[in-house]
Write a protein that holds these residues in place. Structure first.
Motif, PDB file in Angstrom:
ATOM      1  N   MET A   1       5.490 -11.896  11.128  1.00 26.33           N
ATOM      2  CA  MET A   1       4.529 -12.152  10.064  1.00 26.33           C
ATOM      3  C   MET A   1       3.522 -11.009   9.942  1.00 26.33           C
ATOM      4  O   MET A   1       3.127 -10.635   8.836  1.00 26.33           O
ATOM      5  CB  MET A   1       3.800 -13.471  10.328  1.00 26.33           C
ATOM      6  N   GLY A   2       3.107 -10.463  11.078  1.00 31.66           N
ATOM      7  CA  GLY A   2       2.140  -9.371  11.046  1.00 31.66           C
ATOM      8  C   GLY A   2       2.696  -8.162  10.317  1.00 31.66           C
ATOM      9  O   GLY A   2       2.030  -7.561   9.461  1.00 31.66           O
ATOM     10  N   VAL A   3       3.923  -7.814  10.647  1.00 30.54           N
ATOM     11  CA  VAL A   3       4.563  -6.676   9.988  1.00 30.54           C
ATOM     12  C   VAL A   3       4.722  -6.945   8.500  1.00 30.54           C
ATOM     13  O   VAL A   3       4.424  -6.092   7.650  1.00 30.54           O
ATOM     14  CB  VAL A   3       5.932  -6.386  10.640  1.00 30.54           C
TER      15      VAL A   3
ATOM     16  N   ILE B   1       2.703  -4.501   5.912  1.00 34.05           N
ATOM     17  CA  ILE B   1       3.465  -3.410   5.301  1.00 34.05           C
ATOM     18  C   ILE B   1       3.402  -3.439   3.773  1.00 34.05           C
ATOM     19  O   ILE B   1       3.208  -2.401   3.126  1.00 34.05           O
ATOM     20  CB  ILE B   1       4.922  -3.448   5.786  1.00 34.05           C
ATOM     21  N   GLY B   2       3.564  -4.622   3.183  1.00 36.45           N
ATOM     22  CA  GLY B   2       3.546  -4.710   1.724  1.00 36.45           C
ATOM     23  C   GLY B   2       2.258  -4.173   1.118  1.00 36.45           C
ATOM     24  O   GLY B   2       2.288  -3.279   0.256  1.00 36.45           O
ATOM     25  N   PRO B   3       1.094  -4.688   1.524  1.00 34.71           N
ATOM     26  CA  PRO B   3      -0.163  -4.163   0.981  1.00 34.71           C
ATOM     27  C   PRO B   3      -0.383  -2.683   1.266  1.00 34.71           C
ATOM     28  O   PRO B   3      -0.916  -1.959   0.419  1.00 34.71           O
ATOM     29  CB  PRO B   3      -1.219  -5.027   1.690  1.00 34.71           C
ATOM     30  N   VAL B   4       0.016  -2.209   2.448  1.00 41.45           N
ATOM     31  CA  VAL B   4      -0.151  -0.788   2.766  1.00 41.45           C
ATOM     32  C   VAL B   4       0.703   0.076   1.838  1.00 41.45           C
ATOM     33  O   VAL B   4       0.250   1.126   1.352  1.00 41.45           O
ATOM     34  CB  VAL B   4       0.195  -0.517   4.244  1.00 41.45           C
ATOM     35  N   LEU B   5       1.924  -0.361   1.569  1.00 34.63           N
ATOM     36  CA  LEU B   5       2.769   0.388   0.634  1.00 34.63           C
ATOM     37  C   LEU B   5       2.165   0.393  -0.771  1.00 34.63           C
ATOM     38  O   LEU B   5       2.241   1.397  -1.487  1.00 34.63           O
ATOM     39  CB  LEU B   5       4.178  -0.206   0.614  1.00 34.63           C
TER      40      LEU B   5
END
Length: 244
Positions: free
Chosen positions: A49-51, A55-59
């Motif tokens: 869940m953390g990943v 990852i989505g928002p960072v991308l």
């Protein structure tokens, strides 16, 4: 940079909201305490869940540019990939969810959904043919009356890892083994051999009607099932060691 961070925050809030729903489903429904520790799912799930949440928002933060012609396509790809990753994580956790808590001779065994032997499901009672989706259910397992079936079961237990707890065709209501459960139940004082006295006292204070217990085998760590001996009623699963 303001639109970029706004897009990042919107995506992050949405991801966190979805992640919280997943946490509620996993830890309140599929793996109610202390079963998440007994199965050992906590760390794996939180990493997944953390990943997925990060990852989505960072991308989005990286690729977002209001003037970019392919922005809509890029964001769509990010969301699709995030959904796929989320679905994979949830499906993996769902397959390993505790399905049946099986009284087996002198203890309970936790059977996960993917461990169920489906070769004889048509011989099982209708209520045992499908692994529960809304929390594990209590059952008992009967030993086959036929000698040949018992020998086959012993062979499969040794060489294939398929024993009574994984055989829905041998499931029956827990009440059917009430006498055996009462005979095998241990006195509460025995828990003091394996656990700190303060921990035992604090746990039992929450369940004053419990007066006996049985061990439960689980993949990561064994736990304890508290019982009311006279009625053979299960009171709770608690995070106490049933042995050293």
């Amino acid at each position: 940079m303001k639109p970029r961070f706004r897009a990042f925050l919107i995506h992050l809030v949405g991801s966190i909201s979805l992640g919280l729903l997943a946490v509620a489903l996993v830890f309140l429904v599929w793996y109610p305490a202390p079963l998440h520790r007994a199965v050992g799912v906590t760390a794996i799930f939180l990493i997944l869940m953390g990943v997925d949440v990060v990852i989505g928002p960072v991308l989005t933060l990286i690729v977002f540019n209001p003037g970019k012609k392919t922005l809509r396509f890029d964001l769509t790809v990010i969301v699709i990939l995030q959904i796929i990753a989320f679905g994979y994580g949830i499906s993996t956790v769902a397959e390993g969810r505790p399905a049946w808590l099986v009284f087996n001779v002198d203890r309970f065994d936790l059977t996960r959904a993917y461990e169920i032997d489906d070769r004889r499901l048509n011989e099982a009672q209708p209520e045992y043919r499908t692994a529960p989706w809304f929390g594990p259910r209590w059952v008992s397992a009967r030993t086959p009356a036929d000698a040949e079936q018992r020998n086959t079961l012993t062979f499969e237990a040794v060489f294939a890892g398929v024993d009574l707890p994984q055989r829905p065709d041998l499931y029956q209501p827990l009440a059917a083994e009430a006498d055996a459960l009462r005979q095998k139940a241990h006195p509460l004082d025995l828990l003091l051999r394996y656990n700190p006295p303060d921990s035992v006292k604090a746990t039992l204070a929450k369940w004053p009607n419990a007066d006996a217990w049985l061990p439960m085998m689980a993949p990561a760590k064994p736990v304890t099932v508290l019982l009311r001996k006279d009625s053979a009623e299960v009171m709770a699963i608690v995070d106490l060691k049933p042995w050293d």
